[in-house]
Design a protein around this motif. Structure first.
Motif, PDB file in Angstrom:
ATOM      1  N   GLU A 118      -3.762   8.676  -0.768  1.00 61.17           N
ATOM      2  CA  GLU A 118      -3.368   7.297  -0.480  1.00 61.17           C
ATOM      3  C   GLU A 118      -4.511   6.390  -0.924  1.00 61.17           C
ATOM      4  O   GLU A 118      -5.592   6.870  -1.294  1.00 61.17           O
ATOM      5  CB  GLU A 118      -3.107   7.126   1.025  1.00 61.17           C
ATOM      6  N   ASP A 119      -4.279   5.101  -0.901  1.00 67.87           N
ATOM      7  CA  ASP A 119      -5.352   4.162  -1.249  1.00 67.87           C
ATOM      8  C   ASP A 119      -6.380   4.159  -0.123  1.00 67.87           C
ATOM      9  O   ASP A 119      -6.060   3.891   1.039  1.00 67.87           O
ATOM     10  CB  ASP A 119      -4.790   2.751  -1.450  1.00 67.87           C
ATOM     11  N   HIS A 168     -12.449   1.186  -3.547  1.00 73.81           N
ATOM     12  CA  HIS A 168     -11.106   1.750  -3.380  1.00 73.81           C
ATOM     13  C   HIS A 168     -10.803   2.824  -4.428  1.00 73.81           C
ATOM     14  O   HIS A 168     -11.199   2.734  -5.586  1.00 73.81           O
ATOM     15  CB  HIS A 168     -10.054   0.634  -3.459  1.00 73.81           C
ATOM     16  N   SER A 172      -7.887   6.549  -4.920  1.00 71.72           N
ATOM     17  CA  SER A 172      -6.760   7.324  -4.384  1.00 71.72           C
ATOM     18  C   SER A 172      -7.270   8.701  -3.966  1.00 71.72           C
ATOM     19  O   SER A 172      -7.563   9.552  -4.807  1.00 71.72           O
ATOM     20  CB  SER A 172      -5.673   7.474  -5.453  1.00 71.72           C
TER      21      SER A 172
END
Length: 563
Positions: free
Chosen positions: A415-416, A450, A452
Protein backbone atom coordinates in the motif's frame (compact mmCIF):
# COMPACT_ATOMS: atom_id res chain seq x y z
CA UNK A 1 97.21 -77.44 -84.94
CA UNK A 2 95.50 -76.63 -81.84
CA UNK A 3 91.72 -76.42 -81.94
CA UNK A 4 90.20 -73.17 -80.63
CA UNK A 5 88.41 -73.25 -77.26
CA UNK A 6 84.66 -73.68 -77.59
CA UNK A 7 82.48 -72.14 -74.84
CA UNK A 8 79.94 -74.65 -73.65
CA UNK A 9 76.37 -73.64 -74.14
CA UNK A 10 72.95 -75.01 -73.02
CA UNK A 11 71.42 -75.85 -69.68
CA UNK A 12 74.40 -77.79 -68.51
CA UNK A 13 76.84 -75.00 -69.13
CA UNK A 14 78.62 -73.94 -65.93
CA UNK A 15 77.36 -70.66 -64.43
CA UNK A 16 79.46 -67.59 -64.43
CA UNK A 17 80.22 -65.87 -61.16
CA UNK A 18 77.85 -63.01 -62.07
CA UNK A 19 74.93 -65.36 -62.67
CA UNK A 20 75.60 -67.19 -59.42
CA UNK A 21 75.66 -63.92 -57.54
CA UNK A 22 72.40 -62.89 -59.15
CA UNK A 23 70.69 -66.13 -58.22
CA UNK A 24 71.98 -65.79 -54.67
CA UNK A 25 70.63 -62.24 -54.46
CA UNK A 26 67.23 -63.37 -55.75
CA UNK A 27 67.13 -66.12 -53.15
CA UNK A 28 68.01 -63.67 -50.40
CA UNK A 29 65.29 -61.27 -51.59
CA UNK A 30 62.78 -64.08 -51.53
CA UNK A 31 63.81 -64.99 -48.02
CA UNK A 32 63.55 -61.35 -46.92
CA UNK A 33 60.15 -61.02 -48.56
CA UNK A 34 58.96 -64.16 -46.77
CA UNK A 35 60.36 -62.89 -43.48
CA UNK A 36 58.62 -59.53 -43.93
CA UNK A 37 55.39 -61.28 -44.89
CA UNK A 38 55.48 -63.41 -41.75
CA UNK A 39 56.36 -60.38 -39.63
CA UNK A 40 53.45 -58.45 -41.13
CA UNK A 41 51.04 -61.30 -40.51
CA UNK A 42 52.24 -61.47 -36.91
CA UNK A 43 51.71 -57.74 -36.33
CA UNK A 44 48.38 -57.45 -38.13
CA UNK A 45 45.11 -59.31 -37.67
CA UNK A 46 44.39 -59.13 -41.41
CA UNK A 47 46.61 -58.36 -44.38
CA UNK A 48 45.13 -57.51 -47.75
CA UNK A 49 46.03 -56.53 -51.29
CA UNK A 50 44.12 -54.80 -54.02
CA UNK A 51 45.58 -55.54 -57.44
CA UNK A 52 44.20 -53.19 -60.06
CA UNK A 53 44.49 -55.86 -62.74
CA UNK A 54 42.53 -58.35 -60.63
CA UNK A 55 38.77 -58.10 -60.25
CA UNK A 56 39.02 -59.86 -56.90
CA UNK A 57 39.52 -56.90 -54.60
CA UNK A 58 40.87 -57.10 -51.92
CA UNK A 59 42.54 -60.53 -51.98
CA UNK A 60 44.03 -62.05 -48.88
CA UNK A 61 43.83 -65.45 -47.26
CA UNK A 62 43.80 -63.80 -43.80
CA UNK A 63 40.88 -61.56 -44.84
CA UNK A 64 38.91 -64.61 -45.95
CA UNK A 65 39.85 -66.52 -42.82
CA UNK A 66 38.81 -63.64 -40.53
CA UNK A 67 35.58 -62.55 -42.21
CA UNK A 68 34.50 -65.84 -43.79
CA UNK A 69 33.90 -64.05 -47.10
CA UNK A 70 34.62 -66.31 -50.08
CA UNK A 71 36.78 -64.92 -52.88
CA UNK A 72 33.87 -64.45 -55.28
CA UNK A 73 32.15 -62.07 -52.83
CA UNK A 74 35.08 -59.66 -52.89
CA UNK A 75 34.41 -58.39 -56.42
CA UNK A 76 33.13 -54.84 -56.94
CA UNK A 77 34.11 -53.68 -53.46
CA UNK A 78 32.33 -56.57 -51.87
CA UNK A 79 34.72 -56.25 -48.92
CA UNK A 80 32.46 -53.44 -47.69
CA UNK A 81 29.79 -56.04 -46.89
CA UNK A 82 31.99 -57.25 -44.03
CA UNK A 83 32.16 -53.74 -42.57
CA UNK A 84 29.54 -52.65 -40.03
CA UNK A 85 26.63 -50.90 -41.84
CA UNK A 86 27.14 -47.74 -39.75
CA UNK A 87 30.82 -47.57 -40.79
CA UNK A 88 30.57 -48.38 -44.51
CA UNK A 89 30.01 -44.86 -45.75
CA UNK A 90 33.03 -43.50 -43.87
CA UNK A 91 35.25 -46.40 -44.92
CA UNK A 92 34.33 -45.98 -48.59
CA UNK A 93 34.89 -42.23 -48.47
CA UNK A 94 38.34 -42.72 -46.92
CA UNK A 95 39.22 -45.34 -49.56
CA UNK A 96 38.11 -43.18 -52.50
CA UNK A 97 40.01 -40.18 -51.14
CA UNK A 98 43.20 -42.23 -50.70
CA UNK A 99 43.02 -43.86 -54.15
CA UNK A 100 42.34 -40.56 -55.86
CA UNK A 101 45.36 -38.90 -54.21
CA UNK A 102 47.59 -42.04 -54.25
CA UNK A 103 48.23 -41.43 -50.56
CA UNK A 104 47.96 -43.34 -47.30
CA UNK A 105 44.60 -45.00 -46.66
CA UNK A 106 43.77 -44.94 -42.95
CA UNK A 107 40.47 -45.31 -41.16
CA UNK A 108 38.70 -47.15 -38.34
CA UNK A 109 35.74 -49.42 -38.77
CA UNK A 110 34.07 -52.46 -37.27
CA UNK A 111 34.80 -55.61 -39.22
CA UNK A 112 32.52 -58.64 -38.99
CA UNK A 113 34.23 -61.75 -37.82
CA UNK A 114 33.25 -65.16 -39.24
CA UNK A 115 31.16 -65.83 -36.10
CA UNK A 116 29.13 -62.66 -36.70
CA UNK A 117 30.83 -60.53 -34.02
CA UNK A 118 32.04 -57.08 -35.04
CA UNK A 119 35.58 -56.09 -34.06
CA UNK A 120 37.05 -52.60 -34.24
CA UNK A 121 39.92 -52.42 -36.73
CA UNK A 122 42.49 -49.82 -37.69
CA UNK A 123 42.73 -50.22 -41.47
CA UNK A 124 45.81 -48.83 -43.23
CA UNK A 125 47.03 -49.20 -46.78
CA UNK A 126 49.71 -47.85 -49.12
CA UNK A 127 49.89 -47.77 -52.92
CA UNK A 128 52.66 -49.65 -54.76
CA UNK A 129 53.79 -47.51 -57.70
CA UNK A 130 55.30 -48.72 -60.94
CA UNK A 131 58.24 -47.13 -62.83
CA UNK A 132 55.77 -44.85 -64.60
CA UNK A 133 54.30 -43.60 -61.31
CA UNK A 134 51.03 -45.46 -61.80
CA UNK A 135 49.54 -47.52 -58.97
CA UNK A 136 50.17 -51.23 -59.54
CA UNK A 137 48.43 -52.40 -56.39
CA UNK A 138 47.50 -51.50 -52.84
CA UNK A 139 48.77 -53.38 -49.82
CA UNK A 140 47.46 -52.96 -46.31
CA UNK A 141 46.64 -54.28 -42.88
CA UNK A 142 43.78 -54.36 -40.42
CA UNK A 143 44.95 -54.24 -36.80
CA UNK A 144 42.61 -55.26 -33.98
CA UNK A 145 41.96 -52.20 -31.77
CA UNK A 146 38.88 -53.63 -30.07
CA UNK A 147 40.27 -53.18 -26.56
CA UNK A 148 41.27 -49.57 -27.23
CA UNK A 149 37.98 -48.69 -28.92
CA UNK A 150 35.98 -50.43 -26.21
CA UNK A 151 37.90 -48.53 -23.53
CA UNK A 152 37.22 -45.22 -25.27
CA UNK A 153 33.56 -46.12 -25.74
CA UNK A 154 33.14 -47.11 -22.11
CA UNK A 155 34.94 -44.03 -20.83
CA UNK A 156 32.63 -41.84 -22.92
CA UNK A 157 29.63 -43.85 -21.68
CA UNK A 158 30.61 -43.40 -18.03
CA UNK A 159 31.17 -39.67 -18.59
CA UNK A 160 27.72 -39.35 -20.16
CA UNK A 161 26.17 -41.40 -17.35
CA UNK A 162 27.85 -39.23 -14.70
CA UNK A 163 26.54 -36.13 -16.45
CA UNK A 164 23.00 -37.51 -16.44
CA UNK A 165 23.24 -38.59 -12.82
CA UNK A 166 24.46 -35.16 -11.71
CA UNK A 167 21.70 -33.36 -13.61
CA UNK A 168 18.95 -34.83 -11.43
CA UNK A 169 18.52 -35.39 -7.72
CA UNK A 170 15.50 -37.61 -8.23
CA UNK A 171 16.16 -41.35 -7.82
CA UNK A 172 13.47 -42.35 -10.32
CA UNK A 173 14.77 -39.97 -12.97
CA UNK A 174 18.31 -41.23 -12.40
CA UNK A 175 17.35 -44.86 -12.97
CA UNK A 176 15.20 -44.01 -15.99
CA UNK A 177 18.14 -42.13 -17.56
CA UNK A 178 20.44 -45.07 -16.91
CA UNK A 179 18.08 -47.61 -18.48
CA UNK A 180 17.51 -45.54 -21.61
CA UNK A 181 21.22 -44.78 -21.96
CA UNK A 182 22.18 -48.46 -21.65
CA UNK A 183 19.83 -49.83 -24.29
CA UNK A 184 21.54 -49.88 -27.65
CA UNK A 185 24.96 -49.29 -26.13
CA UNK A 186 25.29 -52.13 -23.66
CA UNK A 187 22.21 -54.26 -24.19
CA UNK A 188 19.04 -54.93 -26.16
CA UNK A 189 17.03 -54.78 -22.92
CA UNK A 190 17.65 -53.11 -19.57
CA UNK A 191 15.69 -53.97 -16.42
CA UNK A 192 15.93 -51.95 -13.19
CA UNK A 193 14.72 -53.41 -9.90
CA UNK A 194 14.67 -51.37 -6.70
CA UNK A 195 14.75 -52.32 -3.04
CA UNK A 196 12.90 -49.55 -1.20
CA UNK A 197 13.89 -48.43 2.33
CA UNK A 198 10.74 -50.04 3.74
CA UNK A 199 11.88 -53.43 2.42
CA UNK A 200 9.60 -54.00 -0.58
CA UNK A 201 10.83 -54.71 -4.11
CA UNK A 202 9.69 -52.91 -7.24
CA UNK A 203 10.53 -53.24 -10.92
CA UNK A 204 10.72 -49.58 -11.88
CA UNK A 205 12.13 -49.68 -15.41
CA UNK A 206 12.00 -52.09 -18.36
CA UNK A 207 13.41 -50.59 -21.55
CA UNK A 208 13.81 -52.32 -24.93
CA UNK A 209 15.59 -51.13 -28.04
CA UNK A 210 12.70 -52.26 -30.27
CA UNK A 211 9.66 -49.93 -29.96
CA UNK A 212 7.47 -52.73 -31.32
CA UNK A 213 8.06 -54.68 -28.10
CA UNK A 214 6.56 -52.05 -25.79
CA UNK A 215 3.67 -54.29 -24.75
CA UNK A 216 6.10 -57.11 -23.96
CA UNK A 217 8.17 -54.69 -21.88
CA UNK A 218 5.04 -53.76 -19.91
CA UNK A 219 4.38 -57.45 -19.25
CA UNK A 220 7.96 -57.97 -18.05
CA UNK A 221 7.60 -55.02 -15.71
CA UNK A 222 4.69 -56.77 -14.02
CA UNK A 223 7.01 -59.61 -13.01
CA UNK A 224 9.16 -58.13 -10.23
CA UNK A 225 11.65 -60.44 -8.58
CA UNK A 226 10.61 -61.87 -5.23
CA UNK A 227 13.80 -63.04 -3.47
CA UNK A 228 13.28 -66.37 -1.78
CA UNK A 229 15.28 -68.01 0.96
CA UNK A 230 17.71 -69.40 -1.63
CA UNK A 231 17.14 -67.34 -4.80
CA UNK A 232 18.41 -68.47 -8.21
CA UNK A 233 16.87 -65.86 -10.53
CA UNK A 234 19.78 -63.38 -11.14
CA UNK A 235 17.92 -60.14 -10.20
CA UNK A 236 16.58 -61.84 -7.08
CA UNK A 237 20.10 -63.02 -6.22
CA UNK A 238 21.43 -59.47 -6.55
CA UNK A 239 18.63 -58.01 -4.43
CA UNK A 240 18.89 -60.64 -1.71
CA UNK A 241 22.65 -61.19 -1.50
CA UNK A 242 24.32 -58.36 -3.42
CA UNK A 243 26.03 -60.81 -5.79
CA UNK A 244 26.49 -60.31 -9.53
CA UNK A 245 25.63 -62.83 -12.24
CA UNK A 246 26.97 -63.16 -15.78
CA UNK A 247 25.57 -65.77 -18.17
CA UNK A 248 27.40 -65.75 -21.53
CA UNK A 249 24.94 -68.18 -23.10
CA UNK A 250 21.35 -68.45 -21.83
CA UNK A 251 19.83 -71.85 -22.52
CA UNK A 252 16.25 -73.00 -22.24
CA UNK A 253 17.27 -75.32 -19.42
CA UNK A 254 18.70 -72.37 -17.53
CA UNK A 255 15.49 -70.38 -18.01
CA UNK A 256 13.49 -73.28 -16.63
CA UNK A 257 15.81 -73.48 -13.63
CA UNK A 258 15.58 -69.78 -12.68
CA UNK A 259 11.94 -69.06 -13.60
CA UNK A 260 9.86 -67.96 -10.63
CA UNK A 261 6.62 -69.26 -12.15
CA UNK A 262 5.06 -70.30 -15.45
CA UNK A 263 4.33 -66.73 -16.56
CA UNK A 264 7.91 -65.77 -15.85
CA UNK A 265 9.21 -68.67 -17.97
CA UNK A 266 6.91 -67.73 -20.87
CA UNK A 267 8.10 -64.10 -20.70
CA UNK A 268 11.78 -65.12 -20.78
CA UNK A 269 11.23 -67.42 -23.74
CA UNK A 270 9.30 -64.71 -25.56
CA UNK A 271 12.17 -62.28 -25.03
CA UNK A 272 14.54 -64.80 -26.59
CA UNK A 273 17.38 -64.15 -24.15
CA UNK A 274 20.82 -65.11 -25.44
CA UNK A 275 23.09 -63.55 -22.81
CA UNK A 276 22.44 -62.00 -19.40
CA UNK A 277 24.28 -59.77 -16.95
CA UNK A 278 22.98 -58.64 -13.53
CA UNK A 279 24.79 -56.38 -11.06
CA UNK A 280 23.57 -55.00 -7.70
CA UNK A 281 23.27 -51.33 -6.82
CA UNK A 282 25.33 -50.98 -3.65
CA UNK A 283 25.96 -47.84 -1.58
CA UNK A 284 27.33 -47.52 1.96
CA UNK A 285 26.99 -51.28 2.43
CA UNK A 286 23.28 -51.30 1.55
CA UNK A 287 21.59 -52.99 -1.42
CA UNK A 288 19.52 -50.39 -3.27
CA UNK A 289 18.51 -52.41 -6.31
CA UNK A 290 19.77 -54.37 -9.31
CA UNK A 291 20.53 -53.71 -12.98
CA UNK A 292 19.95 -56.45 -15.54
CA UNK A 293 21.22 -56.25 -19.12
CA UNK A 294 19.92 -58.67 -21.76
CA UNK A 295 21.13 -59.57 -25.24
CA UNK A 296 18.32 -60.91 -27.42
CA UNK A 297 19.14 -60.14 -31.06
CA UNK A 298 22.83 -59.33 -31.55
CA UNK A 299 25.73 -61.78 -31.49
CA UNK A 300 27.20 -60.15 -28.41
CA UNK A 301 27.96 -62.36 -25.42
CA UNK A 302 28.73 -61.00 -21.96
CA UNK A 303 31.99 -61.87 -20.23
CA UNK A 304 34.09 -60.89 -17.24
CA UNK A 305 35.12 -57.53 -18.75
CA UNK A 306 31.46 -56.64 -19.30
CA UNK A 307 30.73 -57.62 -15.70
CA UNK A 308 33.48 -55.36 -14.40
CA UNK A 309 32.26 -52.41 -16.47
CA UNK A 310 28.62 -52.98 -15.49
CA UNK A 311 29.56 -53.00 -11.82
CA UNK A 312 31.45 -49.71 -12.25
CA UNK A 313 28.37 -48.22 -13.90
CA UNK A 314 26.15 -49.63 -11.14
CA UNK A 315 28.37 -48.04 -8.49
CA UNK A 316 27.91 -44.62 -10.11
CA UNK A 317 24.15 -45.13 -10.33
CA UNK A 318 23.95 -46.37 -6.73
CA UNK A 319 25.82 -43.31 -5.49
CA UNK A 320 23.41 -41.04 -7.37
CA UNK A 321 20.37 -42.94 -6.05
CA UNK A 322 21.73 -42.90 -2.50
CA UNK A 323 22.37 -39.14 -2.69
CA UNK A 324 18.87 -38.59 -4.06
CA UNK A 325 17.36 -40.60 -1.21
CA UNK A 326 19.43 -38.76 1.38
CA UNK A 327 18.34 -35.43 -0.09
CA UNK A 328 14.71 -36.51 -0.10
CA UNK A 329 15.06 -37.64 3.50
CA UNK A 330 16.52 -34.27 4.45
CA UNK A 331 13.70 -32.48 2.64
CA UNK A 332 11.10 -34.61 4.41
CA UNK A 333 12.76 -33.88 7.75
CA UNK A 334 12.77 -30.15 7.03
CA UNK A 335 9.12 -30.30 5.96
CA UNK A 336 8.16 -32.10 9.16
CA UNK A 337 10.18 -29.63 11.20
CA UNK A 338 8.48 -26.66 9.55
CA UNK A 339 5.09 -28.25 10.03
CA UNK A 340 5.93 -28.77 13.69
CA UNK A 341 7.11 -25.17 14.07
CA UNK A 342 3.90 -23.92 12.48
CA UNK A 343 1.71 -26.03 14.78
CA UNK A 344 3.85 -25.22 17.81
CA UNK A 345 3.69 -21.50 17.06
CA UNK A 346 -0.09 -21.57 16.90
CA UNK A 347 -0.37 -23.67 20.02
CA UNK A 348 2.04 -21.49 21.98
CA UNK A 349 0.26 -18.31 20.92
CA UNK A 350 -3.08 -19.66 22.11
CA UNK A 351 -2.39 -19.21 25.87
CA UNK A 352 -0.68 -15.84 25.26
CA UNK A 353 -3.96 -14.15 24.37
CA UNK A 354 -5.79 -14.84 27.67
CA UNK A 355 -2.56 -14.13 29.55
CA UNK A 356 -2.32 -10.74 27.88
CA UNK A 357 -5.97 -10.05 28.73
CA UNK A 358 -5.36 -10.99 32.36
CA UNK A 359 -2.39 -8.60 32.53
CA UNK A 360 -4.51 -5.81 31.07
CA UNK A 361 -7.26 -6.50 33.61
CA UNK A 362 -4.71 -6.49 36.43
CA UNK A 363 -3.29 -3.19 35.17
CA UNK A 364 -6.77 -1.63 35.19
CA UNK A 365 -7.39 -2.95 38.71
CA UNK A 366 -4.15 -1.40 39.97
CA UNK A 367 -4.98 1.93 38.39
CA UNK A 368 -8.37 1.82 40.12
CA UNK A 369 -6.58 1.85 43.50
CA UNK A 370 -3.76 4.36 43.01
CA UNK A 371 -3.40 4.93 46.78
CA UNK A 372 -2.53 1.32 47.48
CA UNK A 373 1.09 0.91 48.61
CA UNK A 374 1.33 -2.16 46.37
CA UNK A 375 0.23 -0.31 43.22
CA UNK A 376 3.74 0.72 41.99
CA UNK A 377 5.15 -2.73 42.59
CA UNK A 378 2.26 -4.50 40.86
CA UNK A 379 2.35 -2.03 37.98
CA UNK A 380 6.04 -2.72 37.44
CA UNK A 381 5.46 -6.47 37.42
CA UNK A 382 2.54 -6.07 35.04
CA UNK A 383 4.69 -4.04 32.63
CA UNK A 384 7.38 -6.70 32.75
CA UNK A 385 4.74 -9.33 32.00
CA UNK A 386 3.45 -7.30 29.04
CA UNK A 387 6.99 -6.94 27.71
CA UNK A 388 7.67 -10.68 27.93
CA UNK A 389 4.33 -11.52 26.29
CA UNK A 390 5.16 -9.17 23.41
CA UNK A 391 8.60 -10.74 23.09
CA UNK A 392 7.18 -14.26 23.04
CA UNK A 393 4.56 -13.18 20.49
CA UNK A 394 7.30 -11.80 18.24
CA UNK A 395 9.22 -15.07 18.44
CA UNK A 396 6.11 -17.07 17.57
CA UNK A 397 5.41 -14.75 14.63
CA UNK A 398 8.98 -15.24 13.38
CA UNK A 399 8.54 -19.02 13.48
CA UNK A 400 5.25 -18.71 11.60
CA UNK A 401 6.94 -16.54 8.96
CA UNK A 402 9.67 -19.11 8.49
CA UNK A 403 7.01 -21.78 7.99
CA UNK A 404 5.24 -19.59 5.42
CA UNK A 405 8.49 -18.97 3.56
CA UNK A 406 9.27 -22.71 3.45
CA UNK A 407 5.74 -23.50 2.28
CA UNK A 408 5.80 -20.76 -0.36
CA UNK A 409 2.84 -18.93 1.18
CA UNK A 410 4.76 -15.83 2.30
CA UNK A 411 3.03 -12.81 0.72
CA UNK A 412 3.27 -9.02 0.83
CA UNK A 413 0.29 -6.66 0.97
CA UNK A 414 1.56 -3.41 -0.49
CA UNK A 415 0.00 0.00 0.00
CA UNK A 416 1.10 3.62 -0.11
CA UNK A 417 3.39 4.02 2.91
CA UNK A 418 5.21 6.97 4.44
CA UNK A 419 8.55 5.32 5.19
CA UNK A 420 9.64 8.20 7.44
CA UNK A 421 6.54 7.73 9.57
CA UNK A 422 7.22 3.97 9.91
CA UNK A 423 10.79 4.79 10.97
CA UNK A 424 9.65 7.25 13.62
CA UNK A 425 7.07 4.79 14.97
CA UNK A 426 9.73 2.09 15.29
CA UNK A 427 12.03 4.55 17.06
CA UNK A 428 9.26 5.43 19.51
CA UNK A 429 8.69 1.76 20.32
CA UNK A 430 12.38 1.15 21.03
CA UNK A 431 13.28 4.42 22.78
CA UNK A 432 12.29 3.18 26.29
CA UNK A 433 14.28 -0.02 25.81
CA UNK A 434 17.39 1.91 24.69
CA UNK A 435 17.01 4.16 27.72
CA UNK A 436 16.97 1.15 30.05
CA UNK A 437 20.18 -0.13 28.41
CA UNK A 438 21.78 3.34 28.69
CA UNK A 439 22.18 3.68 24.91
CA UNK A 440 22.40 7.09 23.28
CA UNK A 441 19.70 6.59 20.62
CA UNK A 442 19.46 9.07 17.73
CA UNK A 443 16.98 9.16 14.87
CA UNK A 444 17.27 11.07 11.61
CA UNK A 445 14.20 10.91 9.35
CA UNK A 446 13.30 13.59 6.77
CA UNK A 447 9.91 14.77 5.67
CA UNK A 448 7.41 12.22 4.33
CA UNK A 449 8.95 9.65 1.98
CA UNK A 450 6.23 7.76 0.14
CA UNK A 451 6.51 4.39 -1.56
CA UNK A 452 4.54 1.21 -2.15
CA UNK A 453 5.39 -1.28 0.59
CA UNK A 454 3.87 -3.75 3.01
CA UNK A 455 3.67 -1.49 6.08
CA UNK A 456 3.67 -4.25 8.69
CA UNK A 457 6.59 -6.05 7.03
CA UNK A 458 8.58 -2.83 6.76
CA UNK A 459 7.98 -2.25 10.48
CA UNK A 460 9.11 -5.84 11.10
CA UNK A 461 12.41 -5.14 9.29
CA UNK A 462 13.04 -2.10 11.49
CA UNK A 463 12.14 -4.06 14.63
CA UNK A 464 14.64 -6.80 13.78
CA UNK A 465 17.45 -4.36 13.00
CA UNK A 466 16.85 -2.26 16.13
CA UNK A 467 16.50 -5.35 18.30
CA UNK A 468 19.80 -6.59 16.85
CA UNK A 469 21.49 -3.25 17.68
CA UNK A 470 20.03 -3.33 21.19
CA UNK A 471 21.23 -6.88 21.79
CA UNK A 472 24.80 -6.53 20.50
CA UNK A 473 25.37 -2.82 21.05
CA UNK A 474 23.96 -2.35 24.58
CA UNK A 475 25.58 0.63 26.31
CA UNK A 476 26.91 2.11 23.04
CA UNK A 477 25.46 4.85 20.80
CA UNK A 478 22.84 3.60 18.32
CA UNK A 479 21.55 5.61 15.35
CA UNK A 480 18.67 5.08 12.94
CA UNK A 481 18.79 7.04 9.71
CA UNK A 482 16.67 7.47 6.58
CA UNK A 483 18.10 8.97 3.37
CA UNK A 484 16.47 9.42 -0.04
CA UNK A 485 18.76 8.89 -3.03
CA UNK A 486 16.89 9.53 -6.26
CA UNK A 487 14.36 6.80 -6.75
CA UNK A 488 15.65 4.74 -3.82
CA UNK A 489 15.59 5.07 -0.06
CA UNK A 490 18.29 3.88 2.33
CA UNK A 491 17.69 2.97 5.96
CA UNK A 492 20.75 2.54 8.18
CA UNK A 493 21.05 1.19 11.70
CA UNK A 494 24.44 1.71 13.30
CA UNK A 495 25.70 0.52 16.69
CA UNK A 496 29.05 0.55 18.47
CA UNK A 497 28.83 -2.95 19.89
CA UNK A 498 30.84 -6.12 19.58
CA UNK A 499 30.94 -6.14 15.77
CA UNK A 500 31.09 -9.11 13.41
CA UNK A 501 34.16 -10.94 12.15
CA UNK A 502 34.79 -11.22 8.41
CA UNK A 503 34.39 -15.00 8.54
CA UNK A 504 30.93 -14.81 10.11
CA UNK A 505 29.45 -12.18 7.80
CA UNK A 506 28.52 -14.47 4.84
CA UNK A 507 26.19 -16.63 6.97
CA UNK A 508 24.69 -13.78 8.97
CA UNK A 509 21.53 -13.49 6.84
CA UNK A 510 20.99 -17.26 6.54
CA UNK A 511 18.26 -19.09 8.40
CA UNK A 512 19.35 -19.75 11.99
CA UNK A 513 22.66 -18.06 11.18
CA UNK A 514 24.47 -16.58 14.16
CA UNK A 515 27.73 -14.70 14.56
CA UNK A 516 27.99 -15.32 18.30
CA UNK A 517 27.35 -18.11 20.76
CA UNK A 518 23.72 -18.66 21.74
CA UNK A 519 24.89 -19.13 25.33
CA UNK A 520 25.60 -15.43 25.71
CA UNK A 521 22.94 -13.94 23.44
CA UNK A 522 19.37 -15.13 23.09
CA UNK A 523 17.17 -15.32 20.05
CA UNK A 524 16.43 -17.89 17.39
CA UNK A 525 18.77 -16.59 14.69
CA UNK A 526 15.82 -15.68 12.46
CA UNK A 527 15.64 -11.88 12.61
CA UNK A 528 18.23 -11.08 9.94
CA UNK A 529 17.05 -13.99 7.78
CA UNK A 530 13.50 -12.61 7.81
CA UNK A 531 14.88 -9.11 7.23
CA UNK A 532 16.68 -10.25 4.07
CA UNK A 533 13.64 -12.21 2.87
CA UNK A 534 11.29 -9.25 3.30
CA UNK A 535 13.69 -6.69 1.80
CA UNK A 536 14.40 -8.86 -1.25
CA UNK A 537 10.68 -9.51 -1.69
CA UNK A 538 10.23 -5.72 -1.78
CA UNK A 539 12.85 -5.52 -4.55
CA UNK A 540 15.62 -4.19 -2.34
CA UNK A 541 18.82 -5.37 -0.69
CA UNK A 542 20.37 -5.47 2.78
CA UNK A 543 24.06 -5.40 3.66
CA UNK A 544 26.32 -5.10 6.68
CA UNK A 545 29.60 -3.32 7.25
CA UNK A 546 31.35 -4.38 10.42
CA UNK A 547 34.63 -5.19 12.07
CA UNK A 548 35.12 -7.22 15.18
CA UNK A 549 35.02 -4.94 18.22
CA UNK A 550 34.05 -1.85 16.20
CA UNK A 551 30.27 -2.13 15.96
CA UNK A 552 28.14 -2.80 12.89
CA UNK A 553 26.20 -0.80 10.30
CA UNK A 554 23.24 -2.45 8.57
CA UNK A 555 21.92 -0.77 5.44
CA UNK A 556 18.60 -1.49 3.74
CA UNK A 557 18.03 -0.10 0.25
CA UNK A 558 14.51 -0.07 -1.19
CA UNK A 559 13.02 1.21 -4.49
CA UNK A 560 10.50 4.02 -4.21
CA UNK A 561 9.15 3.36 -7.70
CA UNK A 562 8.36 0.04 -9.39
CA UNK A 563 8.10 -0.94 -13.07
Amino acid sequence: MTSPLVKPDGPFAPATSAEAALREEVALLRQEAERLRRLLETAATVTWTDRLDDARSPLSPSWTAFTGQPTEQLRNRGWLQAVHPDDREGALAAWEQATAAKQLFSTRYRLRRADGTYVWMLARGMPVLGPDGAVREWVGTCIDIQAQALGEERAAFLARASELFSSSLDAGATLASLANLSVGKLADWCIVDVLHPDGHFERVQVVTEDPALTSLAAAVQQLPPVPRERPVYPPAVALATGRSTVVPEVTDALMEAVAQDVNHLVAMRTLGMRSLLTVPLLARGHILGALTFLVTTSGRRYGDEDLQFAQELANLAALAVDNARLLQGARDAIRLRDEFLSVASHELKTPLTPLSLKLQALSRAVKAHPDSPLAPVIEAHVETGHRQVRRLTELMNDLLDVSRISAGTFRLQREDVDVAEVVREAAARFAPRFAVEHCDFRVEAPEPVHGSFDRSRLAQVLDHLLDNALKYGAGTPVSLGLVVDGSRVRITVRDGGIGISKEQRPRLFERYGRAVSERHYGGLGLGLYLTRTIVEAEGGSVSVDSRLGEGATFEVELPLTRP
